[in-house]
Enzyme design. Sequence first.
Site, PDB file in Angstrom:
ATOM      1  N   TYR A  95       0.833  -1.025  -0.048  1.00 36.25           N
ATOM      2  CA  TYR A  95       0.056  -0.131   0.005  1.00 36.25           C
ATOM      3  C   TYR A  95       1.000   1.318   0.038  1.00 36.25           C
ATOM      4  O   TYR A  95       1.952   1.400   0.595  1.00 36.25           O
ATOM      5  CB  TYR A  95      -0.853  -0.146   1.282  1.00 36.25           C
ATOM      6  CG  TYR A  95      -1.573   1.217   1.406  1.00 36.25           C
ATOM      7  CD1 TYR A  95      -2.632   1.918   0.759  1.00 36.25           C
ATOM      8  CD2 TYR A  95      -1.179   2.315   2.545  1.00 36.25           C
ATOM      9  CE1 TYR A  95      -3.106   2.919   1.114  1.00 36.25           C
ATOM     10  CE2 TYR A  95      -1.466   3.403   2.623  1.00 36.25           C
ATOM     11  CZ  TYR A  95      -2.656   3.872   1.899  1.00 36.25           C
ATOM     12  OH  TYR A  95      -3.273   4.964   2.175  1.00 36.25           O
ATOM     13  N   ALA A 169       8.519  -1.275   3.930  1.00 42.36           N
ATOM     14  CA  ALA A 169       8.817  -2.346   2.907  1.00 42.36           C
ATOM     15  C   ALA A 169       9.681  -2.066   1.774  1.00 42.36           C
ATOM     16  O   ALA A 169       9.952  -0.739   1.554  1.00 42.36           O
ATOM     17  CB  ALA A 169       7.169  -2.299   2.123  1.00 42.36           C
ATOM     18  N   CYS A 200       2.572  -7.538   1.456  1.00 46.95           N
ATOM     19  CA  CYS A 200       3.871  -8.445   1.186  1.00 46.95           C
ATOM     20  C   CYS A 200       3.753  -9.691   1.426  1.00 46.95           C
ATOM     21  O   CYS A 200       4.514 -10.754   1.784  1.00 46.95           O
ATOM     22  CB  CYS A 200       4.870  -7.858   2.215  1.00 46.95           C
ATOM     23  SG  CYS A 200       5.398  -5.931   1.962  1.00 46.95           S
TER      24      CYS A 200
END
Length: 237
Positions: A95, A169, A200
């Site tokens: 996201y 991330a 993920c």
Amino acid sequence: MPRGEIAYLALRPGRRNQPVMVEWIITDGLTDYADALAFMEQRVTDITAGHADEAIWLLEHPPLYTAGTSAKPDDLIDPNRFPVYQARRGGEYTYHGPGQRVIYVMLDVGKRGRDVRKFVQDLENWVIAALETFNIKGEIRQGRVGVWVQRPEKPAQPDGSPAEDKIAAIGIRLRKWVSFHGISINVDPDLSHFEGIVPCGINDHGVTSLVDLGLPVTMDDLDVALQQTFETTMQSA
């Protein structure tokens, strides 16, 4: 220099007296994802041709989901919640949205040892070093790319180990040994927006942010920390 045109000069270790220019670009407001992809594509082309310096681009996106090359259809829980883009980077679904610092890294991995695994580890260590300036202990986990923080105040995991949440991330792509895409660090996004995906591909851990951890950190604060820690973690690559 005006915001958005920040130049960073460093010496590449092992190549004495050979300066390496890395341009830092900081974009205020929300950047359209398609526009960002187009910019990165062109910049990577220019870097590989020797027509442009390496670049680090700091920005925010409007709410959206991106699918990496390993994304599983079932991990897109709510496909109608936000726009979904095929990112063609490594990794699964992630996201992006307001309150999240996206860091696109357009760096010459070919001149940094041609070791992709080490390059990703260097990116993780860069994030960890930046978080450490706020007294946050970020950690790497085997088999889980990204940076994690322990949450001892939450119920322990089934094996008795402390709960963990993901704070950053990482997903990159290489073209002719030049990287693009990069890192996202949660400063103060709406964490409920992650509920539309399995972030993920990992559904047994949560997601957190700097503000969720109780730290009133701003984007500017994080940007300063990233610039301060870049040389020791990435230029030594």
